[in-house]
Design a protein around this motif. Sequence first.
Motif, PDB file in Angstrom:
ATOM      1  N   ARG A  24       5.968  -4.942   0.101  1.00 42.11           N
ATOM      2  CA  ARG A  24       5.266  -3.899  -0.644  1.00 42.11           C
ATOM      3  C   ARG A  24       5.297  -4.194  -2.124  1.00 42.11           C
ATOM      4  O   ARG A  24       4.300  -4.053  -2.808  1.00 42.11           O
ATOM      5  N   ASN A  25       6.464  -4.586  -2.697  1.00 41.88           N
ATOM      6  CA  ASN A  25       6.554  -4.921  -4.102  1.00 41.88           C
ATOM      7  C   ASN A  25       6.895  -6.390  -4.221  1.00 41.88           C
ATOM      8  O   ASN A  25       7.941  -6.839  -3.783  1.00 41.88           O
ATOM      9  N   SER A  49       2.283  -5.629  -7.397  1.00 41.31           N
ATOM     10  CA  SER A  49       2.848  -4.540  -6.596  1.00 41.31           C
ATOM     11  C   SER A  49       1.723  -3.684  -6.047  1.00 41.31           C
ATOM     12  O   SER A  49       0.570  -3.771  -6.497  1.00 41.31           O
ATOM     13  N   SER A  51       0.516   0.309  -4.308  1.00 39.67           N
ATOM     14  CA  SER A  51       0.789   1.733  -4.122  1.00 39.67           C
ATOM     15  C   SER A  51       1.216   1.961  -2.670  1.00 39.67           C
ATOM     16  O   SER A  51       0.992   1.102  -1.812  1.00 39.67           O
ATOM     17  N   THR A  53      -0.062   3.575  -0.301  1.00 38.11           N
ATOM     18  CA  THR A  53      -1.172   3.472   0.645  1.00 38.11           C
ATOM     19  C   THR A  53      -1.879   2.131   0.563  1.00 38.11           C
ATOM     20  O   THR A  53      -2.831   1.900   1.298  1.00 38.11           O
ATOM     21  N   TYR A  54      -1.417   1.255  -0.349  1.00 34.36           N
ATOM     22  CA  TYR A  54      -2.026  -0.062  -0.574  1.00 34.36           C
ATOM     23  C   TYR A  54      -3.457   0.040  -1.092  1.00 34.36           C
ATOM     24  O   TYR A  54      -4.178  -0.947  -1.102  1.00 34.36           O
ATOM     25  N   LYS A  55      -3.851   1.234  -1.529  1.00 30.89           N
ATOM     26  CA  LYS A  55      -5.183   1.393  -2.107  1.00 30.89           C
ATOM     27  C   LYS A  55      -5.276   0.688  -3.438  1.00 30.89           C
ATOM     28  O   LYS A  55      -6.293   0.073  -3.765  1.00 30.89           O
ATOM     29  N   GLU A  56      -4.225   0.778  -4.254  1.00 35.19           N
ATOM     30  CA  GLU A  56      -4.229   0.169  -5.566  1.00 35.19           C
ATOM     31  C   GLU A  56      -3.229  -0.974  -5.638  1.00 35.19           C
ATOM     32  O   GLU A  56      -2.144  -0.902  -5.062  1.00 35.19           O
ATOM     33  N   THR A  58      -1.436  -3.492  -8.595  1.00 33.08           N
ATOM     34  CA  THR A  58      -1.216  -3.639 -10.029  1.00 33.08           C
ATOM     35  C   THR A  58      -0.682  -5.032 -10.323  1.00 33.08           C
ATOM     36  O   THR A  58       0.187  -5.541  -9.601  1.00 33.08           O
ATOM     37  N   THR A 312      -4.924  -2.650 -13.016  1.00 30.42           N
ATOM     38  CA  THR A 312      -4.942  -1.892 -11.765  1.00 30.42           C
ATOM     39  C   THR A 312      -6.224  -2.205 -11.012  1.00 30.42           C
ATOM     40  O   THR A 312      -7.323  -2.010 -11.542  1.00 30.42           O
ATOM     41  N   ASN A 359      -5.127   2.666   2.931  1.00 31.29           N
ATOM     42  CA  ASN A 359      -5.529   4.063   3.139  1.00 31.29           C
ATOM     43  C   ASN A 359      -5.830   4.340   4.616  1.00 31.29           C
ATOM     44  O   ASN A 359      -6.788   5.037   4.950  1.00 31.29           O
TER      45      ASN A 359
END
Length: 795
Positions: A24-25, A49, A51, A53-56, A58, A312, A359
């Motif tokens: 995830r990160n 990294s 979010s 929900t993996y929507k975003e 960064t 982002t 999502n």
Amino acid sequence: MMNYIKIGTFLALLFCVTGCDEIRNLGLDDVQNISSFKENESMDILDISFSPTYKEMTLDVDLTSDLSGRLRSDTANVRIAVHETVRRGIGFEYDSKEELELVRIRNVAAEEAAKQNFKVLAIVDLTLPQPQVDEQREALQEIKNVYGEDKVFVSFMHDFEVSETFPLTDYVFQHYFVSKENSGKLLFRTIVEKRDEVTKPDGPFPTTNNQALVIFSDGAVYDENDQPFDAKYYEYKAELDKVYPQMVKDTLSIYYVQMTDASMEGGDEASLTLQRMCRNYEGLYQEKFDWNQMEADFKKKFGLDYCDYRLTLANLDGKVYRGYSHTLFVECYDKNDALLASDSVSYALGSIYEPVIVNGDTKFKVILKGIIIILISLLVVYLVFQYAVPAVQYLYFLKKHVITYKGKGMSVNNRLIGDSCYMCKDEFKEGEKIVVKCEHTVHKSCWDENEYKCPEYGRHCKSGSHYFNYRELWDSRNAPSYMNKVLVGCIAALVSWMFFLNDFHLIPHEILKNMMQQGTPGALRSSSEHTNFINQLRVIPYFGFCVGLFNVFILGLLSVISGNWLRRLGRLLLATFIAAACCWSFFAIESMIVLVMGMTAYSFIIEWIPWVLSSTLILYLLTRLVGGKLEKKKVLIACVMGILSMHIWQFFYDDSYTDYRLLLLFSFVFYSVTIALCLSHLGFRSDHFFLSVSGSIKPMDIALYKWFRTAPNGIVTIGRSVDCNLQINWDINGKISPVHAEIRMQKGRLRLYALEEGVFVNGKSCPLNKGLRLYHGMSFRIGNTDFVYKENLIL
């Protein structure tokens, strides 16, 4: 057999791909930069990294000072482009169809500096020529781009004075950076005064615990006559030469930037003092302004942990990460589309067994969809096999095997048709419908009366059997014999999928992590793939556990239903335990081999092994439960279909945005139904009835199905009377009545009725006139004769 092996090997190699596990990160230690795309050193991706929900997504990015300034102050003429490539399998790499959307750009440096309450005071030398004054303004612009005007202050040296301290606003930039060449300055005095100002709590400068004093000058301290400009020059020089207490150095660092390449007018004396000053205050002495070096020292000195910018990016909803290697490219262009900076970074998320969905729906919603899909599938399968397939087969049967009798001497397919019905013995009349499916020709009405089978060999006649009860379409015998197993296979797949999806892993992540740290070599423990392997050891064996447990248990329930349920249930539970433990072990051993060998693309080499072992074991246990012989051809089919089941769907849906968890359900169905079909030939059929007789007679098997065809009311009688269907005339000493027992056909099932005392079932006396259902392998005794009921198989 060799053809099966060749086909299976080819398909297995074609569809196998390698899975990675969820991250995830991702930091630099977790991301492998496998691309050689990087064309210059103007950009560096520090971290990636996601979010929850993996929507975003960064990206932490460092840029060179000049590019950082342009990105902040001239965004209209700077364009950032982002795209991905995905390596699917081995030797396949191509661009994704979607470009990632750049949502926002954050100046992280300014935000982090604000959190740290960091202040910078710059001393600008206006006594230099205008080009050098402009260089100072450009340098301060780079500092301001990072920290903002509320963190950067400025004072100006000219006319042997120093101005008050100003915030470095745009107005100051526009009106104050004007050269007053050769107007004179008192460099050392100015440095000491501004040092005292920034360290004095009640002074005009907003004092903090993190302060930097940056001096831009040419180092001139002597006039043309080699006399100091400042009458107190040596006093201030001695002040700058002092080593100050640690407390002062912890709150203030001094930096000096030499603004000319010519020798200092003060000679080595001034240069050495300024260098000593920077060293005493743990700052930097720069012969030429280098913002990257100065910023790095700011970060180290004042504990400023930040990147220059944070980009982002937005993923499309429904995007699926299946363990493939994604390479993310970031490119910065000017207004003429000239490349200014670029970098790339590679990362992997999810796996074939545990995909990551952007999502995605909640597990509850996905499971609910899966249940609805399976219920609809069960209904469709039932309707198709119960009504559609038999109807089509019946129409084909009528067209090909039912003809109109035209008189003596007619033939079909070079076979002479008899003159009379093989069943009722009546002569055929012209115009009558007759069935010529096999050599035993009968009236169509006699065929229907005989339950749609050959009057001589019944179901054992390979060409003379076609059952279709068109009077009662819901007759279960209309459907193919394998329909029930297909339905049960779908249910087994659903249950396996639900348990796997709910993540009921047998070994908690933390326990496995501690085990790995103790048993794994240090080099491997520190590798970027260590976390992936921990997840893999947790997920993949659990997948094998679900496949083995529920396929054996649910498909094996068919054997419990058709037998002594208590004894068979015990065997089923034992077989289920063996299947679950062994299948888990097969996949766990494979994962550990991958870990120890450090393999990254291993599917072609060893992934087929746990599938072969698991499929063979599952089929072996089920055939032992149901009864029958394990066939090599069936094992090969199950092994190949097992490998394909977990890869064929991701192969066809690589670019699909259908929820991959639902596609995984179809993979479970694909495998479970294959196992069920491999067992279809082992299913007992109600028209293969036999009694195995032993005791007072030589052991033999006696067929019952012929008697049921001719017996009135579907009853077979057993006793000493010559009128009984099964006359026990070999048992002279046994107490056997003329009609001692009956076997009756009721709703397609056989039941044993004791008409007299002396019928023992499994050693217990059978109640009179109470029907006991006969199961395959069930035994009973009359007199001195033992009977074993069998439902023989056609293999």
